[in-house]
Structure formats: structure tokens, C-alpha cells
Design a protein around this motif. Structure first.
Motif: not given
Length: 174
Positions: A148-160
Motif C-alpha cells: 500500500v502507498p504510504v503518505g501522499s503520492s508525489p506529483p506525476n506518480c501513480t502508486l497502488w
């Protein structure tokens, strides 16, 4: 004078016995040898063996994305190199399918059959992004868990978020 072979054999056998007994009863110092230092016993546990060290192919079944603009939820795989030292775990991503980021450092722990780590993205792709893996070693060659992602995603980044099955092996990578 007659040679009595039985009597002579008995004398030589007795002398041979005394010689061997004297050598065996002498300690190493009497023979000019250094004695060995006392040995400490070593206990080997699962944490000493480093069962997670090696290459792991991580099959990722995506369940959700951090980017609402991504319409599909493809499956990925990551090839990692992990090293376990005691309960500490470290590693890196060697290769990935699709457009998954590979510039990441892995750090975590292995305690019993629990395997947990954080992937810290360090390259131009998703720099500053983090993913948390929590899993269970179900066999010497299989770890199952979630990512799972931790915290907010950086710009132009897709985590899942994903269900994960990691398989141990010797894999070829580019």
C-alpha cells in the motif's frame, strides 16, 4: 639359548602398550603442542540463516491506484534483491514490468514468519514516494502479503494498493 617366541611377543606387546598409553596420557603441552581454546556453542535460529536473502519476483495484483486518472488496474511484477542480516532487511528493485519505477531502496524487518518493508523511491520516477509491504512467509520460497502507498503520492506518480505474492529464485534481468 632358545628363542621363545611367545615370551618375546609378550614383552614387546607390553612395551608397545606402555608406549601408546604414555602418549595418550600426555597432554598437548607435554608434546610441545598448543592446546585448543575452549569452543563456544553457536545456536542457529531462523534469524541467523537469513531465509529472505536472495532474488524475489514480486507478482502484484493491483486493487486500487492513487491517481484517479488511471482507468485500468494492470498487474505488475518487480524483481528484487533482498538481504537479511538478523532481523534487518535491505534491498533494491532490479527490474520491473510495464512502467513501474525501479529506482527504490528497500528496508524492513523479518521476525519469525512476518516480513515487512518500506520501498523508498529515489529516482526521477516517483522520487519521495513510499510503499509499505506487510507479508507472511508461507514457505521457504513464497511470501504473501499486501502493498500500500504510504503518505501522499508525489506529483506525476501513480502508486497502488495490491495483493502480492513473492517467489524466491534465480531470475534473469536486464
Amino acid at each position: 639359548m632358545r628363542f621363545n617366541s611367545l615370551k618375546s611377543l609378550g614383552i614387546f606387546s607390553s612395551l608397545g602398550f606402555l608406549l601408546v598409553a604414555g602418549i595418550l596420557s600426555a597432554d598437548a603441552g607435554d608434546l610441545g603442542m598448543k592446546s585448543l581454546p575452549p569452543q563456544q556453542s553457536v545456536q542457529i535460529s531462523q534469524n541467523n540463516l537469513g531465509p529472505v536473502s536472495g532474488q524475489w519476483r514480486i507478482a502484484i495484483e493491483v486493487t486500487a491506484h492513487t491517481n484517479p486518472e488511471v482507468s485500468t488496474q494492470p498487474n505488475y511484477w518487480l524483481l528484487t534483491s533482498l538481504e537479511q542480516n538478523g532481523i534487518e532487511l535491505s534491498g533494491q528493485i532490479l527490474d520491473a514490468s510495464q512502467s513501474a519505477c525501479t529506482d527504490a531502496e528497500i528496508s524492513g524487518t523479518v521476525e519469525g514468519n512476518q516480513v515487512n518493508w518500506i520501498m523508498h523511491y529515489t529516482g526521477s520516477c516517483c522520487r519521495g514516494g513510499m510503499m509499505k509491504f506487510e507479508g507472511v512467509m508461507v514457505s521457504p520460497t513464497t511470501i504473501e502479503g499486501t502493498l500500500v502507498p504510504v503518505g501522499s503520492s508525489p506529483p506525476n506518480c501513480t502508486l497502488w494498493s495490491a495483493n502480492v505474492v513473492a517467489s524466491y529464485g534465480n531470475y534473469y534481468y536486464k
